[in-house]
Design a protein around this motif. Structure first.
Motif, PDB file in Angstrom:
ATOM      1  N   GLU A  23       0.834  -1.194   0.000  1.00 26.30           N
ATOM      2  CA  GLU A  23       0.000   0.000   0.000  1.00 26.30           C
ATOM      3  C   GLU A  23       0.873   1.250   0.000  1.00 26.30           C
ATOM      4  O   GLU A  23       2.042   1.220   0.393  1.00 26.30           O
ATOM      5  N   GLY A  24       0.302   2.350  -0.467  1.00 32.40           N
ATOM      6  CA  GLY A  24       0.977   3.629  -0.382  1.00 32.40           C
ATOM      7  C   GLY A  24       1.964   3.907  -1.492  1.00 32.40           C
ATOM      8  O   GLY A  24       2.726   4.875  -1.422  1.00 32.40           O
ATOM      9  N   ILE A  25       2.000   3.061  -2.526  1.00 27.66           N
ATOM     10  CA  ILE A  25       2.872   3.304  -3.673  1.00 27.66           C
ATOM     11  C   ILE A  25       2.055   3.164  -4.955  1.00 27.66           C
ATOM     12  O   ILE A  25       0.953   2.606  -4.945  1.00 27.66           O
ATOM     13  N   ARG A  26       2.618   3.642  -6.060  1.00 30.25           N
ATOM     14  CA  ARG A  26       1.918   3.559  -7.351  1.00 30.25           C
ATOM     15  C   ARG A  26       2.597   2.581  -8.315  1.00 30.25           C
ATOM     16  O   ARG A  26       2.119   2.371  -9.424  1.00 30.25           O
ATOM     17  N   SER A  27       3.710   1.979  -7.908  1.00 24.53           N
ATOM     18  CA  SER A  27       4.474   1.139  -8.835  1.00 24.53           C
ATOM     19  C   SER A  27       4.210  -0.340  -8.615  1.00 24.53           C
ATOM     20  O   SER A  27       3.758  -0.775  -7.554  1.00 24.53           O
ATOM     21  N   ILE A  28       4.526  -1.106  -9.641  1.00 27.65           N
ATOM     22  CA  ILE A  28       4.546  -2.569  -9.597  1.00 27.65           C
ATOM     23  C   ILE A  28       5.853  -3.026 -10.235  1.00 27.65           C
ATOM     24  O   ILE A  28       6.272  -2.488 -11.261  1.00 27.65           O
ATOM     25  N   SER A  29       6.491  -3.995  -9.623  1.00 29.60           N
ATOM     26  CA  SER A  29       7.618  -4.686 -10.244  1.00 29.60           C
ATOM     27  C   SER A  29       7.191  -6.122 -10.495  1.00 29.60           C
ATOM     28  O   SER A  29       6.668  -6.786  -9.582  1.00 29.60           O
ATOM     29  N   LEU A  30       7.389  -6.587 -11.708  1.00 35.85           N
ATOM     30  CA  LEU A  30       6.907  -7.909 -12.111  1.00 35.85           C
ATOM     31  C   LEU A  30       7.953  -8.589 -12.961  1.00 35.85           C
ATOM     32  O   LEU A  30       8.544  -7.965 -13.849  1.00 35.85           O
ATOM     33  N   GLY A  31       8.177  -9.870 -12.697  1.00 30.05           N
ATOM     34  CA  GLY A  31       9.160 -10.602 -13.479  1.00 30.05           C
ATOM     35  C   GLY A  31       8.718 -12.016 -13.792  1.00 30.05           C
ATOM     36  O   GLY A  31       8.044 -12.666 -12.982  1.00 30.05           O
ATOM     37  N   TYR A  32       9.100 -12.469 -14.973  1.00 31.14           N
ATOM     38  CA  TYR A  32       8.985 -13.883 -15.345  1.00 31.14           C
ATOM     39  C   TYR A  32      10.349 -14.518 -15.100  1.00 31.14           C
ATOM     40  O   TYR A  32      11.390 -13.971 -15.506  1.00 31.14           O
ATOM     41  N   GLY A 107       4.467 -11.376 -21.523  1.00 29.58           N
ATOM     42  CA  GLY A 107       3.892 -12.607 -22.057  1.00 29.58           C
ATOM     43  C   GLY A 107       4.218 -12.802 -23.518  1.00 29.58           C
ATOM     44  O   GLY A 107       4.484 -13.924 -23.973  1.00 29.58           O
ATOM     45  N   ASP A 108       4.208 -11.710 -24.282  1.00 29.63           N
ATOM     46  CA  ASP A 108       4.541 -11.781 -25.701  1.00 29.63           C
ATOM     47  C   ASP A 108       5.999 -12.175 -25.910  1.00 29.63           C
ATOM     48  O   ASP A 108       6.324 -13.016 -26.763  1.00 29.63           O
ATOM     49  N   LEU A 109       6.896 -11.577 -25.117  1.00 30.70           N
ATOM     50  CA  LEU A 109       8.327 -11.903 -25.231  1.00 30.70           C
ATOM     51  C   LEU A 109       8.585 -13.376 -24.937  1.00 30.70           C
ATOM     52  O   LEU A 109       9.362 -14.040 -25.637  1.00 30.70           O
ATOM     53  N   VAL A 110       7.950 -13.877 -23.901  1.00 32.05           N
ATOM     54  CA  VAL A 110       8.181 -15.259 -23.472  1.00 32.05           C
ATOM     55  C   VAL A 110       7.477 -16.251 -24.391  1.00 32.05           C
ATOM     56  O   VAL A 110       8.041 -17.306 -24.733  1.00 32.05           O
ATOM     57  N   SER A 111       6.271 -15.916 -24.824  1.00 33.31           N
ATOM     58  CA  SER A 111       5.431 -16.878 -25.540  1.00 33.31           C
ATOM     59  C   SER A 111       5.594 -16.856 -27.046  1.00 33.31           C
ATOM     60  O   SER A 111       5.417 -17.893 -27.710  1.00 33.31           O
ATOM     61  N   ASN A 112       5.937 -15.689 -27.625  1.00 35.70           N
ATOM     62  CA  ASN A 112       5.866 -15.545 -29.086  1.00 35.70           C
ATOM     63  C   ASN A 112       7.142 -15.001 -29.739  1.00 35.70           C
ATOM     64  O   ASN A 112       7.050 -14.263 -30.730  1.00 35.70           O
ATOM     65  N   PRO A 113       8.321 -15.326 -29.252  1.00 35.69           N
ATOM     66  CA  PRO A 113       9.524 -14.791 -29.904  1.00 35.69           C
ATOM     67  C   PRO A 113       9.699 -15.397 -31.294  1.00 35.69           C
ATOM     68  O   PRO A 113       9.327 -16.550 -31.532  1.00 35.69           O
ATOM     69  N   LEU A 201      -4.076 -10.268 -11.560  1.00 34.21           N
ATOM     70  CA  LEU A 201      -2.840 -10.665 -12.238  1.00 34.21           C
ATOM     71  C   LEU A 201      -2.937 -12.104 -12.747  1.00 34.21           C
ATOM     72  O   LEU A 201      -2.542 -12.401 -13.886  1.00 34.21           O
ATOM     73  N   VAL A 202      -3.440 -13.012 -11.934  1.00 33.97           N
ATOM     74  CA  VAL A 202      -3.573 -14.412 -12.344  1.00 33.97           C
ATOM     75  C   VAL A 202      -4.431 -14.525 -13.596  1.00 33.97           C
ATOM     76  O   VAL A 202      -4.099 -15.258 -14.542  1.00 33.97           O
ATOM     77  N   ALA A 203      -5.532 -13.802 -13.648  1.00 34.18           N
ATOM     78  CA  ALA A 203      -6.408 -13.846 -14.827  1.00 34.18           C
ATOM     79  C   ALA A 203      -5.674 -13.342 -16.062  1.00 34.18           C
ATOM     80  O   ALA A 203      -5.796 -13.921 -17.156  1.00 34.18           O
ATOM     81  N   MET A 204      -4.898 -12.271 -15.924  1.00 40.44           N
ATOM     82  CA  MET A 204      -4.147 -11.732 -17.060  1.00 40.44           C
ATOM     83  C   MET A 204      -3.102 -12.723 -17.542  1.00 40.44           C
ATOM     84  O   MET A 204      -2.912 -12.914 -18.754  1.00 40.44           O
ATOM     85  N   ILE A 205      -2.406 -13.368 -16.618  1.00 40.15           N
ATOM     86  CA  ILE A 205      -1.356 -14.315 -17.008  1.00 40.15           C
ATOM     87  C   ILE A 205      -1.964 -15.521 -17.724  1.00 40.15           C
ATOM     88  O   ILE A 205      -1.414 -16.010 -18.721  1.00 40.15           O
ATOM     89  N   ASN A 206      -3.072 -16.006 -17.245  1.00 39.23           N
ATOM     90  CA  ASN A 206      -3.755 -17.107 -17.935  1.00 39.23           C
ATOM     91  C   ASN A 206      -4.096 -16.743 -19.372  1.00 39.23           C
ATOM     92  O   ASN A 206      -4.046 -17.590 -20.280  1.00 39.23           O
TER      93      ASN A 206
END
Length: 417
Positions: A23-32, A107-113, A201-206
């Motif tokens: 809470e209290g921030i506007r950023s997200i860090s996400l990694g595969y 997802g595009d980088l990982v799935s569709n190179p 997030l889970v729905a988006m990744i699926n």
């Protein structure tokens, strides 16, 4: 509103999604992340994991290289990737309202190179230049020699970049084969931290991630050798770059906690024992540091410094004496208290960064350990005793277990420990 909590979901295909909301921030860090790294490569194509990381950014079925580079940057975010001995990752930091864009992009980088052949040939030149820069940087190259000294013949001794001859020989088929093997969902996970809703997030990744059929995964292990000594000369250098290390237990071993305390006492900052003895008391070095690295079957505790060649014997003796003092006599109560304070402060400060929190989530998942909230970790450090530190020091800081890497001018080729 998201609450500060950790959550984990395993998708039907085996992919893990682990998040810690803030809470209290506007950023997200996400990694595969994939648990496949340099150590798990076929030695005949050494460096192919790192090559794959580069090629993921050269185009997908939906984006060209310029779009990949600009989409998050144009919104103030960042996108990057890394290859290490035990993982490959693609990660981003962005505003929370750009979550769908970031998931779609990664997802595009990982799935569709597409791995375009013309880009592969150009990238060979880029990676070969990266390798030359690495060889010409003794403060980096010395750690390659240290890992050879500790792991020669074992997969952990391999350099992430590979070798010039294998880099030149890598083909598009090699890249595709490594991609299929490395990104298999059962070997992979998503880690995220920030102002994030786990279920969203889970729905988006699926929706955004898909994976090729995996024909099988190589997991490379091996016997550990007797530690050795590797040195190389660089005639143009004025200094010797020296690193000494010892194999220790892996990250999954709870003895990592007293080792973190020991590392802080010996080589963390200007108040450390080694800084005082080597710089403040004797003026032999400008800087000295100790470090820890952890892997699935081993870890490394090590020390690094650089200095004028004529002072190497003196500095080496001081280092051995200090390690022996700790091995035989342990540490003092006041040192333990200060080290706990440093660790406590460092961990607390890291909690203010979504990137640090993501990395922490990823580290637990990489090693397949149950996640510990920061309060649980701090409690474990507070419980560490003088005897626990003494036990790891007496068991592992044994001269016969030391490996050494050395890079310097021609004169050091006559030096032996």
């Amino acid at each position: 509103m998201a609450k500060k909590t950790y959550r984990k979901t395993v998708l039907d295909n085996g992919l893990v999604v682990a998040t810690e909301s803030m809470e209290g921030i506007r950023s997200i860090s996400l990694g595969y992340f994939t648990r496949q790294g340099t150590r798990d490569e076929d030695p005949e194509v050494a460096g192919v994991s790192h090559f794959l990381e580069h090629m993921l950014f050269k185009g997908t079925r939906n984006r060209d290289a310029r779009q990949i580079a600009s989409e998050l940057e144009d919104r103030g975010g960042s996108l990057d990737a890394a290859t290490a001995k035990e993982f490959i990752s693609v990660y981003a930091r962005f505003l929370f309202e750009d979550l769908e864009l970031a998931v779609d992009l990664i997802g595009d980088l990982v799935s569709n190179p597409t791995f375009p052949e013309e880009e592969l040939q150009k990238e060979k030149g880029v990676i070969l230049e990266e390798y030359r820069e690495f060889v010409d940087s003794p403060e980096e190259y010395v750690f390659f020699l240290l890992f050879r000294a500790l792991f020669e013949g074992h997969p952990l001794s391999r350099e992430v970049l590979g070798k010039p001859e294998t880099i030149k020989a890598i083909t598009r088929n090699d890249i595709v084969a490594r991609w299929k093997e490395a990104i298999a969902p059962e070997n992979s996970f998503i880690a995220a931290a920030g102002f994030i809703d786990h279920e969203e997030l889970v729905a988006m990744i699926n929706e955004k991630f898909s994976f090729p059929k995996n024909e099988g995964t190589r997991w490379s292990n091996g016997e550990f050798p007797k530690p050795g000594f590797f040195k190389e000369s660089r005639p143009a250098l004025n200094q010797v770059h020296f690193s000494l290390g010892v194999r220790i237990p892996p990250y999954s071993d709870k003895r990592r906690y007293p080792f973190i305390i020991l590392n802080s006492i010996l080589g963390y900052g200007m108040s450390s024992r080694l800084f005082f003895e080597l710089r403040e008391k004797r003026g032999l070095v400008y800087s000295v540091t100790s470090f820890l690295e952890f892997y699935r079957d081993a870890g490394v505790f090590g020390v690094y410094f650089s200095l004028e060649p004529g002072n190497l014997d003196k500095a080496y003796k001081v280092l051995l004496d200090e390690l022996e003092k700790v091995r035989k006599n342990g540490i003092r109560e006041d040192e333990l208290k200060r080290a706990k304070g440093r660790v406590r402060g460092s961990l607390a400060l890291s909690q203010e960064s979504s990137s640090s929190r993501m990395s922490r989530v990823a580290n637990y998942e990489l090693h397949k350990l149950n996640f510990l909230h920061i309060d649980e970790v701090l409690e474990r450090f507070e419980e560490i005793t003088l005897d626990e530190v003494m036990e790891v020091a007496s068991e592992f800081l044994v001269p016969d277990n030391y490996g050494i890497g050395l890079v310097g001018p021609e004169s050091i080729m006559n030096w032996n420990p």
